[in-house]
Design an enzyme around this catalytic site. Sequence first.
Site, PDB file in Angstrom:
ATOM      1  N   TRP A 321       0.829  -1.210   0.000  1.00 48.98           N
ATOM      2  CA  TRP A 321       0.000   0.000   0.000  1.00 48.98           C
ATOM      3  C   TRP A 321       0.859   1.255   0.000  1.00 48.98           C
ATOM      4  O   TRP A 321       0.376   2.348  -0.298  1.00 48.98           O
ATOM      5  CB  TRP A 321      -0.951   0.003   1.198  1.00 48.98           C
ATOM      6  CG  TRP A 321      -0.320   0.244   2.544  1.00 48.98           C
ATOM      7  CD1 TRP A 321       0.714  -0.430   3.109  1.00 48.98           C
ATOM      8  CD2 TRP A 321      -0.709   1.238   3.513  1.00 48.98           C
ATOM      9  NE1 TRP A 321       1.010   0.062   4.357  1.00 48.98           N
ATOM     10  CE2 TRP A 321       0.147   1.088   4.635  1.00 48.98           C
ATOM     11  CE3 TRP A 321      -1.679   2.231   3.541  1.00 48.98           C
ATOM     12  CZ2 TRP A 321       0.051   1.895   5.768  1.00 48.98           C
ATOM     13  CZ3 TRP A 321      -1.774   3.030   4.676  1.00 48.98           C
ATOM     14  CH2 TRP A 321      -0.920   2.867   5.767  1.00 48.98           C
ATOM     15  N   ASP A 322       2.142   1.099   0.308  1.00 49.64           N
ATOM     16  CA  ASP A 322       3.077   2.225   0.299  1.00 49.64           C
ATOM     17  C   ASP A 322       2.965   3.031  -0.992  1.00 49.64           C
ATOM     18  O   ASP A 322       3.012   4.267  -0.989  1.00 49.64           O
ATOM     19  CB  ASP A 322       4.529   1.727   0.397  1.00 49.64           C
ATOM     20  CG  ASP A 322       4.779   0.786   1.554  1.00 49.64           C
ATOM     21  OD1 ASP A 322       3.827   0.120   1.988  1.00 49.64           O
ATOM     22  OD2 ASP A 322       5.928   0.697   2.002  1.00 49.64           O
ATOM     23  N   GLU A 463       0.297  -2.584  12.800  1.00 53.78           N
ATOM     24  CA  GLU A 463       0.361  -4.040  12.697  1.00 53.78           C
ATOM     25  C   GLU A 463       0.666  -4.736  14.017  1.00 53.78           C
ATOM     26  O   GLU A 463       0.671  -5.970  14.063  1.00 53.78           O
ATOM     27  CB  GLU A 463       1.412  -4.426  11.650  1.00 53.78           C
ATOM     28  CG  GLU A 463       1.031  -4.009  10.241  1.00 53.78           C
ATOM     29  CD  GLU A 463       2.136  -4.243   9.228  1.00 53.78           C
ATOM     30  OE1 GLU A 463       1.807  -4.475   8.059  1.00 53.78           O
ATOM     31  OE2 GLU A 463       3.326  -4.181   9.616  1.00 53.78           O
ATOM     32  N   LYS A 575       2.568   0.532  16.336  1.00 55.00           N
ATOM     33  CA  LYS A 575       3.731   0.482  15.443  1.00 55.00           C
ATOM     34  C   LYS A 575       3.912   1.790  14.684  1.00 55.00           C
ATOM     35  O   LYS A 575       5.021   2.300  14.569  1.00 55.00           O
ATOM     36  CB  LYS A 575       3.578  -0.675  14.461  1.00 55.00           C
ATOM     37  CG  LYS A 575       4.734  -0.803  13.475  1.00 55.00           C
ATOM     38  CD  LYS A 575       4.522  -1.974  12.531  1.00 55.00           C
ATOM     39  CE  LYS A 575       5.678  -2.092  11.540  1.00 55.00           C
ATOM     40  NZ  LYS A 575       5.484  -3.202  10.582  1.00 55.00           N
ATOM     41  N   GLN A 576       2.803   2.309  14.144  1.00 53.55           N
ATOM     42  CA  GLN A 576       2.911   3.463  13.257  1.00 53.55           C
ATOM     43  C   GLN A 576       1.592   4.224  13.233  1.00 53.55           C
ATOM     44  O   GLN A 576       0.596   3.773  13.791  1.00 53.55           O
ATOM     45  CB  GLN A 576       3.262   3.010  11.843  1.00 53.55           C
ATOM     46  CG  GLN A 576       2.182   2.165  11.175  1.00 53.55           C
ATOM     47  CD  GLN A 576       2.687   1.404   9.975  1.00 53.55           C
ATOM     48  OE1 GLN A 576       3.455   0.473  10.101  1.00 53.55           O
ATOM     49  NE2 GLN A 576       2.246   1.800   8.788  1.00 53.55           N
TER      50      GLN A 576
END
Length: 720
Positions: A321-322, A463, A575-576
């Site tokens: 998806w980046d 994640e 995580k992000q």
Amino acid sequence: MDIWSFKKEGFIADDIVKNGNIFLTGNGYMGYRGTMDEWGRHEMAAVNLAGVYDQNGDNWREPVNAPNALFAQISVNGEIITLGKTGHQKHSQTVNFQKGLHIRDSVFEAVHIKSERFISMAEPHLLASCLTLSFDKDCEVELLTGIVTDIWDINGPHLFDYEYEKGDIIRAQAITGEKKIPVAVTQSVTCDFPHNEKQEVINYGIYRRIDFNADSETVYKINIISTVYTGLDTADPGEAAMSLCKIATADGYGKNLEAHVEAWAEIWKNSEVRLEGDDEAARALNASLYHLHSISPRHSKASSIPARGLSGQTYKGAIFWDTEIFLFPVFAHTEPELAKTLLRYRIETLPGALAKAAEYGYRGAFYAWESQEGGVEGCTNFNVVDVFTGRPVRTYFRDKQIHISGDIAYAMWRYYEITGDTSLFFEDAAEVILQCARFFLSRSHSRLDMDKVELLDVIGPDEYHERVNNNVFTNQIAAHCFACALELKDVLSQADPNFFDYLITKLEFENDLELIKAALPKLRPVFDETKIIEQFDGYFGLEDCSLEDVRGRLLDEREYWGCNHGVAATTQIIKQADVVAMMALFPSLFSDKQVELNWNYYEPRTEHGSSLSACMHALTACRFGRPDLAWEHFIKSATIDLTGGGKHWAGKIYIGGTHPAANGGAWLIAVLGFAGLSVKNGEVTVSPRLPPQITSLRFPVIANGKKYRITVTRDDFEIL
């Protein structure tokens, strides 16, 4: 400071892998790791090919590395000269961002080696190097060069049944093990001095031994030209490679270099962001764009960019998806045709997405989390290895990260919003959006007792928390996909009043359309301006501890923080960017006050364990007027491939390489964040929020087919 190059003095053996990424050269078709001319597989020298995959046995499928035809090893009076094994007096390695050049300069007691290397941006199948040798005393020299077939692979080997051809142009050709795709490499060598040459074929390639007597008064120059073709390019890659090599050799190294540099100049003309006020930051931004341009598929009409670019085989060479969220926006604003290339990849891989949805019992398009050729899912059910037991750990990236389909639909729609171009919808982008909406409809759950539609058992961008319910990012991206499906009729009717109805009939979508209309208001999240948005159902009930607390629980620095027993899984440490990422993608849904409230809550709880995270936090910090907070995240994104930063291990799995998402993120922060660029309804506006370190930004953009040059200073801005 030279903001257009990066140079490292000296040699440290432990930096070989890291430098291979930092000093990468590429052109979208292939990438050459930043290694020395004389190095081989043990130093991870590699020519990584885009879009050519192979599986050896039960190992992970990964991209194929081609034989290396720029190998060049010098022997002086019988002594082989190798950096790292031979004592040296001086050494430096440089990458020139402006011209796309790799330069090495090594002084040994016996010889001074300079080399210049490029992967042609003008001709995707061409790579070349120029070696310059000088000696302090008369000596006998042997240059061993050729096409090395002793290839570095993570899960290989991948090439078999080699055939070799001697001559002025030598050739090596093999086939991949899985799909029998031919890969052909050629090489020519031109020397500007008298010499003798012997050719030989051995187990690890076809080689030239070039012998000459050197004196201390002469500078010796050797030009090497190589070409690479595969069976994906043409029916006879061997002939194509030979033909191009003959032409390129006749043109000479200088002419090929000139064309390459001119191609880079055109790229920079369309994309350069001139940052003034901080030279370190300006160089880092140039480096980010250099790395992004080096891996962008300008040679193709329908290709995409792997999550680790062309720096090697990590992440299986897959498309994540980046691309749609972090890379596509750069090109949508600067090179719309290249943006279309990235989106056409998703159009062409729609059959793979339909097949994956069917595999799980759903309708519509469920795109691969790790997409390989044809949309094949490269992600396995066991994507992490436990550092203590050495056993694979069941992960759910493959089956639960359903937001990928919404991310792709989001990019399809953003292309239209930024460019005003509807043509892609008629190239089946409209069908992609409808099939993604159908998937979310099929995947959703209706709560009749609450008059609510939910997405259960998912993973959001964070994640570390698997199999959660109603991840707000996922619900919002799915709701946006529904909304786009409903808006398509009005957009398409501008060009063809009948096309939408034709498409609905073709896809038997009439009932789905009615269900989407009913489901959208029940799925779309409702946000209270006074409250922090809960990342997913039950998130606020998890242990609320500090990042330092969780890090202190690690028994091994390589431990994976997620999965069922990861140190972060039962805590609020993420995580992000997740909620913050949603706010960055949908700015019109949130007030500055809402963004600040949620940023202040989630940022301290974010480990930034992904290179995708810093960008989203920087963009949103700019939203509520704190570019000073964004600056640290900008530097982290922009410098990641200069410092060799980022995570290199997930458990015992090596995941090192370059970071295209962070490269794209650096542009997003500078242009959309600091300059505040916005394109709405064909109108270009800026809302500058420059941090103290920046005095001005100048950059080009294209919106609705029109080119603009924008200048932003502390006190003013100009749109021309």
